[in-house]
Design a protein around this motif. Structure first.
Motif, PDB file in Angstrom:
ATOM      1  N   HIS A  58       0.845  -1.200   0.000  1.00 26.55           N
ATOM      2  CA  HIS A  58       0.000   0.000   0.000  1.00 26.55           C
ATOM      3  C   HIS A  58       0.877   1.246   0.000  1.00 26.55           C
ATOM      4  O   HIS A  58       2.058   1.216   0.363  1.00 26.55           O
ATOM      5  CB  HIS A  58      -0.949   0.001   1.202  1.00 26.55           C
ATOM      6  N   ASN A  59       0.297   2.344  -0.426  1.00 28.57           N
ATOM      7  CA  ASN A  59       1.028   3.611  -0.538  1.00 28.57           C
ATOM      8  C   ASN A  59       1.321   4.185   0.846  1.00 28.57           C
ATOM      9  O   ASN A  59       0.680   3.835   1.848  1.00 28.57           O
ATOM     10  CB  ASN A  59       0.220   4.609  -1.362  1.00 28.57           C
ATOM     11  N   HIS A 158      -2.726   7.111   4.900  1.00 28.21           N
ATOM     12  CA  HIS A 158      -3.211   6.635   3.606  1.00 28.21           C
ATOM     13  C   HIS A 158      -4.380   5.686   3.849  1.00 28.21           C
ATOM     14  O   HIS A 158      -4.328   4.832   4.740  1.00 28.21           O
ATOM     15  CB  HIS A 158      -2.101   5.907   2.857  1.00 28.21           C
ATOM     16  N   TYR A 172       2.243  14.703  -2.915  1.00 27.86           N
ATOM     17  CA  TYR A 172       3.197  13.709  -3.416  1.00 27.86           C
ATOM     18  C   TYR A 172       4.110  14.314  -4.487  1.00 27.86           C
ATOM     19  O   TYR A 172       5.315  14.058  -4.503  1.00 27.86           O
ATOM     20  CB  TYR A 172       2.459  12.518  -4.042  1.00 27.86           C
ATOM     21  N   LEU A 225       0.280   6.741  -9.230  1.00 30.05           N
ATOM     22  CA  LEU A 225      -0.291   7.065  -7.916  1.00 30.05           C
ATOM     23  C   LEU A 225      -1.810   6.945  -7.949  1.00 30.05           C
ATOM     24  O   LEU A 225      -2.438   6.563  -6.954  1.00 30.05           O
ATOM     25  CB  LEU A 225       0.106   8.480  -7.506  1.00 30.05           C
ATOM     26  N   SER A 228      -3.952   3.527  -7.037  1.00 27.05           N
ATOM     27  CA  SER A 228      -3.899   2.920  -5.699  1.00 27.05           C
ATOM     28  C   SER A 228      -5.153   2.107  -5.377  1.00 27.05           C
ATOM     29  O   SER A 228      -5.173   1.374  -4.388  1.00 27.05           O
ATOM     30  CB  SER A 228      -3.668   3.988  -4.632  1.00 27.05           C
ATOM     31  N   GLU A 231      -4.900  -1.671  -4.710  1.00 28.97           N
ATOM     32  CA  GLU A 231      -4.587  -2.282  -3.418  1.00 28.97           C
ATOM     33  C   GLU A 231      -5.711  -3.210  -2.963  1.00 28.97           C
ATOM     34  O   GLU A 231      -5.471  -4.378  -2.625  1.00 28.97           O
ATOM     35  CB  GLU A 231      -4.322  -1.188  -2.380  1.00 28.97           C
ATOM     36  N   VAL A 252       8.841   6.099  -2.322  1.00 27.16           N
ATOM     37  CA  VAL A 252       8.038   6.767  -3.350  1.00 27.16           C
ATOM     38  C   VAL A 252       8.698   8.066  -3.796  1.00 27.16           C
ATOM     39  O   VAL A 252       8.728   8.393  -4.989  1.00 27.16           O
ATOM     40  CB  VAL A 252       6.607   7.038  -2.835  1.00 27.16           C
ATOM     41  N   LEU A 260       5.817   2.172  -8.132  1.00 25.62           N
ATOM     42  CA  LEU A 260       4.377   2.363  -8.282  1.00 25.62           C
ATOM     43  C   LEU A 260       3.897   1.586  -9.503  1.00 25.62           C
ATOM     44  O   LEU A 260       4.682   1.310 -10.417  1.00 25.62           O
ATOM     45  CB  LEU A 260       4.065   3.856  -8.448  1.00 25.62           C
ATOM     46  N   PRO A 261       2.601   1.227  -9.581  1.00 27.98           N
ATOM     47  CA  PRO A 261       1.558   1.449  -8.578  1.00 27.98           C
ATOM     48  C   PRO A 261       1.694   0.468  -7.415  1.00 27.98           C
ATOM     49  O   PRO A 261       2.435  -0.512  -7.477  1.00 27.98           O
ATOM     50  CB  PRO A 261       0.273   1.191  -9.366  1.00 27.98           C
ATOM     51  N   THR A 262       0.969   0.760  -6.361  1.00 35.37           N
ATOM     52  CA  THR A 262       0.935  -0.126  -5.206  1.00 35.37           C
ATOM     53  C   THR A 262      -0.116  -1.226  -5.422  1.00 35.37           C
ATOM     54  O   THR A 262      -0.730  -1.309  -6.472  1.00 35.37           O
ATOM     55  CB  THR A 262       0.631   0.675  -3.932  1.00 35.37           C
TER      56      THR A 262
END
Length: 575
Positions: A58-59, A158, A172, A225, A228, A231, A252, A260-262
């Motif tokens: 996860h971010n 987050h 970000y 980004l 996300s 996830e 990041v 990325l992406p997560t």
């Protein structure tokens, strides 16, 4: 859900669980799905290896700027006014009134510096220094205020599976754009707005090729980004027994689109390519800067021993800058084979190095010890070659000097006390890499602090020592070598550690005080004990012991290098 759990830290073999390993006993055939921060590939590797985990990354929270408050806001205004008056004094003949105002400003600045406690953070901005050299002191203060104001931190939390809002996206993207050398501020500000508005962005034509490439990288990071929501999607895929795609884990801010992406099953770097060429160059440059800093503070004397903690987290994110720092201190260079893998660490000849080889006490985390065995072996080889370099004078090779000194002292102790057998071997005297007992993790200092079962810092240092006296290398794995560790601690002149991320600061996680801080206290105690022994040898009637010296008399400065700073690594020192 959430790093990190318990199962991967339970007793058992460090590499390859067997039937007697607790993670294997508890998990058996149960699938383990682990929601984990994307910026922590080191501990997630342990969760995979010992906990059989499939990672769903996860971010991290969006970034914020610290800004200034209270006395710091007043100081910024006072510094700005001082600069205005200073410029006015250079361009006018009637300076008496201006000089009087500048003197009053210095008084006000010194008072606010004392209130904010900044004089202990930055040398040369205390009242006496400001009055002695106003311009230099104000420049140092102004620079430090800018660092504090622009410092990044994790802002908020987050939410798993939620895309960032436009404001969060700016948080970000803005630190990423701040790494670029813009022709003017308006260009960067305008680009930030257009990137975060999700518009098609045209790279400004006035940028050079490197900056244009950075902007393109950031635009791609923005798009990733916004993915996300993968996830939760991939967590559901994993729960259905489906395939979770892999991705590199990392920082990041530093790595951008590459991590990325997560929502991915993250992995770390190839341990056989540690350190990278860039990380080695950065680490060696940090070593040179650290040596010069020490000499400036010590009347030109070189540090004989520097303690360097090696943790997995910062070395994965920086591709091995802390390892490069160790090589730089010793005076060694990276040698790779034809495939680009790290083959050896070759000693640089003294005439090319131009200074002594600095001895290094390497304090490894349990995860670094287990994940980078190849690097441990190469470092061990390097230290033993340096300790055996008989053609190098002792005053130019502190590794050899300390190894031979430890051997002599051990032999002398046995000669004076025939009932004791404390002689150590040459191999033991040359050990430089220490960690916890084999298969175990942590200093236990944090447990001692939480339980309140301590009265002063020396006790915490003693706990750290008892948990970190185990040597590692090509031919030694977790052998207790307390005499070698004690000798290295007693010769330690400073400790240096790299801070790799804005998400984890000195006060955010317990490992900094439980390991780095306790190491410093252990070194202070060892130095006090050695001084007391030397006094006793020189003056047998002297009844003072190590406890008679205050901590102020025995200092081991600690430097924390912030590798995540956008422009250049900054350093915070604590005497």
């Amino acid at each position: 859900f959430g790093m990190h759990g318990t199962v991967e830290w339970l007793p058992g073999v460090p590499l390859g669980n067997n039937a007697e390993s607790w993670p294997d006993i508890l998990l058996a055939n149960m699938p383990c799905l682990y929601v984990y921060a994307a910026n922590n590939p080191s501990e997630s590797a342990l969760a995979k290896r010992r906990g059989y985990a499939t990672i769903i990354s996860h971010n991290v929270p969006p970034y914020g700027r610290a800004g200034l408050y209270n006395e710091l806001v007043q100081l910024k205004a006072l510094v700005a006014e001082f600069r205005e008056n200073f410029e006015r004094a250079q361009s006018t003949q009637t300076v008496a009134e201006v000089d009087a105002r500048m003197q009053q400003l210095i008084e006000d600045i010194a008072e606010n510096v004392e209130k904010a406690g900044l004089s202990s953070d930055v040398a040369g901005i205390d009242r006496e220094s400001l009055e002695r050299d106003k311009e230099v002191g104000i420049c140092r203060l102004d620079e430090y205020l800018k660092i504090l104001e622009m410092r990044l931190y994790s802002s908020g939390l987050h939410v798993l599976g939620r895309q960032p809002t436009e404001d969060e996206l700016k948080q970000y993207i803005e630190p990423m754009l701040s790494r670029i050398d813009w022709p003017d501020r308006s260009t960067g500000a305008a680009l930030l707005e257009s990137i975060c508005d999700q518009r098609c962005v045209k790279v400004p034509h006035e940028l050079d090729s490197k900056s244009s490439e950075q902007v393109a990288h950031i635009i791609e990071a923005r798009d990733r980004l916004m993915q996300s929501d993968d996830e939760l999607r991939n967590l559901l895929v994993a729960l259905r027994g489906g395939y979770v795609p892999p991705a590199l884990g990392g920082d990041v801010l530093r790595d951008g689109k590459d991590v990325l992406p997560t929502g991915r099953n993250i992995f770390s770097l190839d341990p056989y390519r540690m350190p990278s060429a860039r990380a080695y160059a950065s680490g060696a440059a940090l070593a040179d800067a650290l040596i010069e800093k020490h000499r400036a503070e010590s009347d030109g004397a070189y540090p004989e021993t520097v303690a360097v903690p090696l943790w997995v987290l910062d070395n994965i994110k920086t591709r091995g800058e802390s390892v490069g720092l160790v090589l730089g201190l010793v005076g060694a260079k990276l040698v790779c084979d034809a495939t680009g893998r790290t083959a050896s660490f070759e000693l640089i000849p003294l005439d090319a190095l131009g200074r002594p080889r600095i001895d290094v006490l390497v304090s490894m985390s349990g995860i670094f010890r287990d994940c980078f065995e190849h690097v441990v072996f190469l470092l061990d080889d390097m230290f033993r070659r340096a300790a055996s370099a008989e053609d190098e004078p002792l005053e130019m090779n502190f590794i050899r000097k300390h190894s031979e000194q430890l051997l002599r002292e051990s032999e002398n102790r046995d000669a004076s006390n025939s009932s004791a057998n404390t002689t150590i071997s040459a191999d033991e005297a040359q050990s430089r890499l220490f960690s916890n007992p084999c298969g175990d993790f942590g200093s236990l200092v944090n447990d001692q602090v939480v339980s309140g079962s301590w009265t002063d810092g020396a006790e915490l240092g003693s706990t750290w020592r008892s948990r970190n006296m185990y040597a590692y290398g090509r031919n030694v794995r977790g052998e207790r070598q307390s005499q070698t560790l004690d000798a290295l601690l007693a010769s330690t002149d400073r400790m240096v550690q790299e801070i790799d991320s804005v998400e984890y600061g000195l006060t955010d996680i317990q490992e900094y005080y439980a390991n780095s801080g306790a190491l410093v206290r252990a070194a202070q105690s060892a130095k006090k004990h050695r001084r007391a022994l030397l006094r006793k040898q020189q003056q047998p009637q002297d009844s003072r012991d190590a406890d008679s010296e205050s901590d102020e008399d025995v200092k081991v400065p600690a430097s924390f290098i912030e590798a995540f700073e956008p422009v250049a690594a900054s350093s915070h020192s604590n005497g």
